[in-house]
Design an enzyme around this catalytic site. Sequence first.
Site, PDB file in Angstrom:
ATOM      1  N   HIS A 205       0.937  -1.147   0.042  1.00  0.00           N
ATOM      2  CA  HIS A 205       0.053   0.033  -0.057  1.00  0.00           C
ATOM      3  C   HIS A 205       0.948   1.437  -0.196  1.00  0.00           C
ATOM      4  CE1 HIS A 205       0.720  -0.173   4.189  1.00  0.00           C
ATOM      5  NE2 HIS A 205       0.667   1.270   4.432  1.00  0.00           N
TER       6      HIS A 205
HETATM    7  C1  UD1 Z   1      -1.913   5.474   5.645  1.00  0.00           C
HETATM    8  C2  UD1 Z   1      -0.937   6.275   6.300  1.00  0.00           C
HETATM    9  C3  UD1 Z   1       0.195   5.061   6.131  1.00  0.00           C
HETATM   10  C4  UD1 Z   1      -0.233   3.789   6.948  1.00  0.00           C
HETATM   11  C5  UD1 Z   1      -1.576   3.329   6.146  1.00  0.00           C
HETATM   12  C6  UD1 Z   1      -1.914   2.185   6.959  1.00  0.00           C
HETATM   13  C7  UD1 Z   1      -0.514   8.514   5.922  1.00  0.00           C
HETATM   14  C8  UD1 Z   1       0.067   9.824   5.283  1.00  0.00           C
HETATM   15  N1  UD1 Z   1      -0.436   7.448   5.598  1.00  0.00           N
HETATM   16  O1  UD1 Z   1      -1.887   5.361   4.214  1.00  0.00           O
HETATM   17  O2  UD1 Z   1       1.312   5.573   6.753  1.00  0.00           O
HETATM   18  O3  UD1 Z   1       0.858   2.978   6.481  1.00  0.00           O
HETATM   19  O4  UD1 Z   1      -2.635   4.470   6.418  1.00  0.00           O
HETATM   20  O5  UD1 Z   1      -2.992   1.425   6.205  1.00  0.00           O
HETATM   21  O6  UD1 Z   1      -1.250   8.749   6.957  1.00  0.00           O
HETATM   22  N2  UD1 Z   1      -9.126   4.368   1.383  1.00  0.00           N
HETATM   23  C9  UD1 Z   1     -10.485   3.816   1.299  1.00  0.00           C
HETATM   24  N3  UD1 Z   1     -11.022   3.237   2.512  1.00  0.00           N
HETATM   25  C10 UD1 Z   1     -10.616   3.690   3.812  1.00  0.00           C
HETATM   26  C11 UD1 Z   1      -9.167   4.204   3.859  1.00  0.00           C
HETATM   27  C12 UD1 Z   1      -8.792   4.578   2.682  1.00  0.00           C
HETATM   28  O7  UD1 Z   1     -11.061   3.580   0.208  1.00  0.00           O
HETATM   29  O8  UD1 Z   1     -11.345   3.177   4.863  1.00  0.00           O
HETATM   30  C13 UD1 Z   1      -8.660   4.609  -0.036  1.00  0.00           C
HETATM   31  C14 UD1 Z   1      -9.145   6.315  -0.321  1.00  0.00           C
HETATM   32  O9  UD1 Z   1      -9.029   6.023  -1.658  1.00  0.00           O
HETATM   33  C15 UD1 Z   1      -7.732   6.987  -0.026  1.00  0.00           C
HETATM   34  C16 UD1 Z   1      -6.525   5.939   0.115  1.00  0.00           C
HETATM   35  O10 UD1 Z   1      -7.350   4.614   0.273  1.00  0.00           O
HETATM   36  O11 UD1 Z   1      -7.490   8.115  -0.798  1.00  0.00           O
HETATM   37  C17 UD1 Z   1      -5.444   6.100   0.921  1.00  0.00           C
HETATM   38  O12 UD1 Z   1      -5.805   6.467   2.216  1.00  0.00           O
HETATM   39  P1  UD1 Z   1      -4.951   7.422   3.198  1.00  0.00           P
HETATM   40  O13 UD1 Z   1      -5.592   7.161   4.818  1.00  0.00           O
HETATM   41  O14 UD1 Z   1      -4.900   8.749   2.862  1.00  0.00           O
HETATM   42  O15 UD1 Z   1      -3.313   6.689   3.098  1.00  0.00           O
HETATM   43  P2  UD1 Z   1      -3.088   5.207   3.157  1.00  0.00           P
HETATM   44  O16 UD1 Z   1      -2.537   4.676   1.931  1.00  0.00           O
HETATM   45  O17 UD1 Z   1      -4.293   4.306   3.630  1.00  0.00           O
HETATM   46  N1  UDP Z   2      -3.482  -5.762   8.779  1.00  0.00           N
HETATM   47  C1  UDP Z   2      -4.637  -6.484   8.987  1.00  0.00           C
HETATM   48  N2  UDP Z   2      -5.465  -6.777   8.027  1.00  0.00           N
HETATM   49  C2  UDP Z   2      -4.988  -6.659   6.478  1.00  0.00           C
HETATM   50  C3  UDP Z   2      -3.665  -6.069   6.482  1.00  0.00           C
HETATM   51  C4  UDP Z   2      -3.020  -5.446   7.639  1.00  0.00           C
HETATM   52  O1  UDP Z   2      -5.298  -6.603   9.969  1.00  0.00           O
HETATM   53  O2  UDP Z   2      -5.674  -7.146   5.712  1.00  0.00           O
HETATM   54  C5  UDP Z   2      -2.804  -5.264  10.074  1.00  0.00           C
HETATM   55  C6  UDP Z   2      -1.561  -5.886  10.236  1.00  0.00           C
HETATM   56  O3  UDP Z   2      -1.448  -7.145  10.641  1.00  0.00           O
HETATM   57  C7  UDP Z   2      -0.545  -4.756  11.255  1.00  0.00           C
HETATM   58  C8  UDP Z   2      -1.316  -3.642  10.748  1.00  0.00           C
HETATM   59  O4  UDP Z   2      -2.547  -3.756  10.026  1.00  0.00           O
HETATM   60  O5  UDP Z   2      -1.136  -5.048  12.345  1.00  0.00           O
HETATM   61  C9  UDP Z   2      -0.625  -2.916   9.785  1.00  0.00           C
HETATM   62  O6  UDP Z   2      -1.208  -2.026   9.124  1.00  0.00           O
HETATM   63  P1  UDP Z   2      -0.738  -1.287   7.750  1.00  0.00           P
HETATM   64  O7  UDP Z   2       0.093  -2.418   6.766  1.00  0.00           O
HETATM   65  O8  UDP Z   2      -1.913  -0.607   7.024  1.00  0.00           O
HETATM   66  O9  UDP Z   2       0.022  -0.121   8.169  1.00  0.00           O
HETATM   67  P2  UDP Z   2       1.576   0.113   8.312  1.00  0.00           P
HETATM   68  O10 UDP Z   2       2.132  -0.739   9.287  1.00  0.00           O
HETATM   69  O11 UDP Z   2       2.489   0.057   7.085  1.00  0.00           O
HETATM   70  O12 UDP Z   2       1.782   1.554   8.642  1.00  0.00           O
END
Ligand code: UD1
Ligand code: UDP
Length: 357
Positions: A205
């Site tokens: 992601h």
């Molecule tokens: C965010 C964090 C990242 C973290 C990740 C965990 C920032 C800058 N990034 O990235 O550090 O590793 O969360 O998963 O804060 N979206 C949905 N539904 C949701 C959430 C997101 O559809 O419930 C989609 C939307 O299109 C959105 C995109 O995912 O624009 C990205 O979501 P966003 O929270 O901005 O960043 P992440 O890539 O999730």
């Molecule tokens: N995770 C989860 N379901 C998923 C993918 C990730 O429960 O389908 C959990 C994972 O086990 C870990 C956390 O989400 O505990 C990590 O989140 P993510 O990879 O979104 O973010 P990051 O750690 O890179 O910030």
Amino acid sequence: MDINVLTIVGARPQFVKASVVSAILRQRCDEYLVHTGQHYDHNMSQLFFDEMKIPRPDLNLNIGSGPHGEQTAKMLIGLEKVMLDVRPDVVLIYGDTNSTLAGAIVAGKLNIPVAHVEAGLRSFNRRMPEEINRLLADRISDRLFCPTQTAVDHLQKEGITEGVYLTGDVMFDAALHFSCLAEEKGNVLQSLGLEANSYVLATCHRPQNTDDRQAFTQIIEAMIESKEEIVFPVHPRSIGFIQLYRLADSIERAKNIHLIDPVGYLEMIQLEKNAKKILTDSGGVQKEAYFFKVPCITMRRETEWIETVIDGWNILAGSDKDKIKQALNEFTPADVQRNHYGDGHASERIVDLLCNV
Ligand code: UD1
Ligand code: UDP
């Protein structure tokens, strides 16, 4: 009088971290829990609150998705209102997301002490939005709870030495705590038709992988050409890019990649524990691979969790197709692991430090 802690969460990894800390915190202090709404799909948010028995947020700001500036700005507005209203003794922030940064900025300007769980992590890559969030949040924080000695050392090099504590990693606490519960939960392997130790678990992601057509295409091609059976719970950020780059057809033809919706934490740790390898660009998943002694291939050029690489359980492959493919087929981990992430009681230590003021 009890200390009043205002906790801010917003994204999936923060729910995992807060699950263990909030449970202990509430035995000792008053907690007001704010969800920024950064993540909002059921399986990116509510599922975690339900499965992990995280207290219901006192307030959800429902900010949702958006460009960095807009998303963070909306959080600033919402968080300022709630902090002025609640007037907490301390604001507790987790990790490195935009929700983390917004919490730090608002509390800092209101002169409310900030406590940061997962302080001191650095990738030394400022192209990552998380690196900017970490640097700024740590600058503003009064209490910095570091998961590793490496994190303490990074802060020291930046001249941050006051209020720094080596607590251990709350994600290790969570992995230990929820492991038994995960076993009791229905067998996710069975429902996906998987054999233990026969498949690779993949997550992806990071914008540098997903938002870059060439990088994401190389990653998917490496998965296909490896011929490994791969289970891939797809983050909502990534699903759109699979469509945009027209990768869905080749994935379907190849038949070795099972795209599934994001799963809850209990299912995820079952999938992690039973995987023969893990392929990821997630911070949390890299560590969980290490906790469960599963070899990990990280699709990044650097990692904040450098101990996993030094120990020989994690290999950095970037988005290089050949490196990923080779690692999927051939990477074997070292024989032993050391323990870098604490004793499973980081949350207690953090609560002690928060509540004994
Ligand atoms: C965010 C964090 C990242 C973290 C990740 C965990 C920032 C800058 N990034 O990235 O550090 O590793 O969360 O998963 O804060 N979206 C949905 N539904 C949701 C959430 C997101 O559809 O419930 C989609 C939307 O299109 C959105 C995109 O995912 O624009 C990205 O979501 P966003 O929270 O901005 O960043 P992440 O890539 O999730
Ligand atoms: N995770 C989860 N379901 C998923 C993918 C990730 O429960 O389908 C959990 C994972 O086990 C870990 C956390 O989400 O505990 C990590 O989140 P993510 O990879 O979104 O973010 P990051 O750690 O890179 O910030």
